[in-house]
Write an enzyme that holds these catalytic residues in place. Structure first.
Site, PDB file in Angstrom:
ATOM      1  N   GLY A  34       0.791  -1.223   0.000  1.00 24.65           N
ATOM      2  CA  GLY A  34       0.000   0.000   0.000  1.00 24.65           C
ATOM      3  C   GLY A  34       0.821   1.270   0.000  1.00 24.65           C
ATOM      4  N   GLY A  35       0.112   2.386   0.098  1.00 25.74           N
ATOM      5  CA  GLY A  35       0.737   3.694   0.031  1.00 25.74           C
ATOM      6  C   GLY A  35       1.705   3.962   1.162  1.00 25.74           C
ATOM      7  N   ARG A 104      -7.873   7.192   4.411  1.00 31.78           N
ATOM      8  CA  ARG A 104      -8.913   8.221   4.465  1.00 31.78           C
ATOM      9  C   ARG A 104      -9.045   8.918   3.121  1.00 31.78           C
ATOM     10  NH1 ARG A 104      -7.402  12.356   8.860  1.00 31.78           N
ATOM     11  NH2 ARG A 104      -9.458  13.208   8.472  1.00 31.78           N
ATOM     12  N   ASN A 117     -11.492  -1.294   8.591  1.00 32.29           N
ATOM     13  CA  ASN A 117     -10.174  -1.491   9.182  1.00 32.29           C
ATOM     14  C   ASN A 117     -10.205  -2.315  10.455  1.00 32.29           C
ATOM     15  OD1 ASN A 117      -9.149  -0.097   7.052  1.00 32.29           O
ATOM     16  ND2 ASN A 117      -8.410   1.655   8.216  1.00 32.29           N
ATOM     17  N   ALA A 141      -2.525   1.154  11.383  1.00 30.64           N
ATOM     18  CA  ALA A 141      -3.868   1.173  10.799  1.00 30.64           C
ATOM     19  C   ALA A 141      -4.832   1.985  11.666  1.00 30.64           C
ATOM     20  CB  ALA A 141      -4.389  -0.258  10.638  1.00 30.64           C
ATOM     21  N   ASP A 173       2.443  12.253  14.765  1.00 29.68           N
ATOM     22  CA  ASP A 173       2.038  13.458  15.483  1.00 29.68           C
ATOM     23  C   ASP A 173       3.254  14.184  16.060  1.00 29.68           C
ATOM     24  OD1 ASP A 173      -0.672  12.862  14.985  1.00 29.68           O
ATOM     25  OD2 ASP A 173      -0.760  11.573  16.754  1.00 29.68           O
ATOM     26  N   HIS A 200      -4.737   9.440  18.762  1.00 28.63           N
ATOM     27  CA  HIS A 200      -4.199   9.668  17.407  1.00 28.63           C
ATOM     28  C   HIS A 200      -5.312  10.087  16.445  1.00 28.63           C
ATOM     29  CE1 HIS A 200      -1.354   9.409  14.165  1.00 28.63           C
ATOM     30  NE2 HIS A 200      -1.978   8.417  13.563  1.00 28.63           N
TER      31      HIS A 200
END
Length: 342
Positions: A34-35, A104, A117, A141, A173, A200
């Site tokens: 994935g990304g 998202r 998820n 995730a 963060d 988060h």
């Protein structure tokens, strides 16, 4: 940039490091195509701390693994694809990093991601519990505020839950807070450290600017705007990508930084501190992110919230209700699953 990945514990940039800080850790990335998973896997492949890199996803993993295997660093890369190969991907792993899940999109909150998820994370946690129950588990995730309770409850069903080894990766963060504070004050971001506590997502992200090093001060209006930017930074990226995804490159960087800190601590390095969202007694929430001293067996000591400013105390108070709801949502999800083996 690469040297910062390791901050505060490791520089990974080149082959010249291949004989230093060596470890033979086997690290799995679940969601490696994935990304986030691809750049994260690239950064892990570059590290002398990683001896074996086990890549799993539901598609494309053999290609990702083949591509990475051509890089002239010591980590041996193997790709696994599809549910039938998940168990094999996890055998003998010391650390499991889980960026799997859907990203998202504009207009979505982290909570909108929950149903999809939650199922993905529960399935993967089930496999970890059966195949490498003593591994350090690093969950990327989203929504992390719920996926850590989900992971913990699944591990409990197998009787293998160790709260010192299950981490919600909130490092992005901290990375963002460091970058934004450095930008405003004209500082080298590699030398800035801002603890971020809570959770988060949105208002549960609580940057402790009062505890930043070096010490910085902002007028009340600027502090409020800075705090809001750190809390909403994920949405800033989602909007900027205009439907093409969420924060992937910065998240991969942050995930690599946290993984390297875990590996360094497992390797016996002293004084490794990272914030992460974990089982906690520091507040009335069962799970809460605070600075943690990491050791060979995971969390060595929870360093707590420290001294908060009045502004930060109010942020904590405002976050508690949402955090409790997210935690309960995760716990209820596992309680309502039809069976332990998902």
């Amino acid at each position: 940039m690469f040297s910062r990945i390791a901050r505060p514990t490791l520089c990974i940039a080149t082959r010249s490091l291949s004989t230093s800080s060596q470890n033979n850790a086997k690290v799995a990335v679940l969601g490696a195509s994935g990304g986030i998973g691809q750049p994260l896997s690239l950064l892990l492949k570059n590290s002398p701390l990683v001896g074996e890199l086990s890549l799993f996803d539901i598609a494309h993993t053999p290609g990702v693994a083949a591509d990475l295997s051509h890089i002239e660093t010591r980590a041996h890369v193997t790709g696994y694809m599809g549910p039938d190969q998940l168990d094999a991907a996890l055998k003998g792993c010391n650390v499991v990093v889980i960026p799997a899940g859907v990203p998202r999109k504009p207009g979505m909150t982290r909570d909108d991601l929950f149903n999809t998820n939650a199922t993905i994370v529960a399935t993967l946690a089930d496999a970890v519990a059966r195949n490498c129950p003593e591994a350090m588990i690093c969950i990327i995730a989203n929504p992390v505020n719920s996926t850590i309770p989900i992971t913990s409850e699944v591990m409990k069903k197998y009787g293998v839950y160790n709260p010192n080894r299950v981490f919600g990766v909130t490092t992005l963060d901290i990375v963002r807070a460091n970058a934004f504070v450095a930008e405003l004050k004209g500082l080298d971001p590699a030398r800035v450290n801002v603890p971020v506590i809570g959770g988060h997502a949105g208002k549960t992200i609580i940057p402790l600017i009062s505890q930043a090093t070096p010490k910085v001060e902002f007028p009340a209006d600027q502090l409020s705007a800075l705090t809001a930017r750190i809390q909403d930074a994920g949405t800033e990226v989602v909007k900027a990508k205009a439907g093409a995804g969420s924060a992937t490159l910065s998240m991969a960087y942050a995930g690599a930084r946290f993984t390297f800190s875990v590996l360094d601590a497992m390797n016996g390095k002293d004084g490794v501190v990272e914030c992460a969202y974990v089982r906690s007694e520091e507040t009335e929430c069962k799970y809460f992110s605070t600075p943690l001293l990491l050791g060979k067996h995971g969390i060595e000591k929870n360093l707590g919230l420290g001294k908060l400013s009045a502004f930060e105390e109010n942020l904590v108070a405002d976050a508690i209700g949402e955090l409790k709801g997210s935690i309960k949502k995760g716990e209820d999800f596992v309680a309502n699953m039809k069976c332990a083996h998902v």
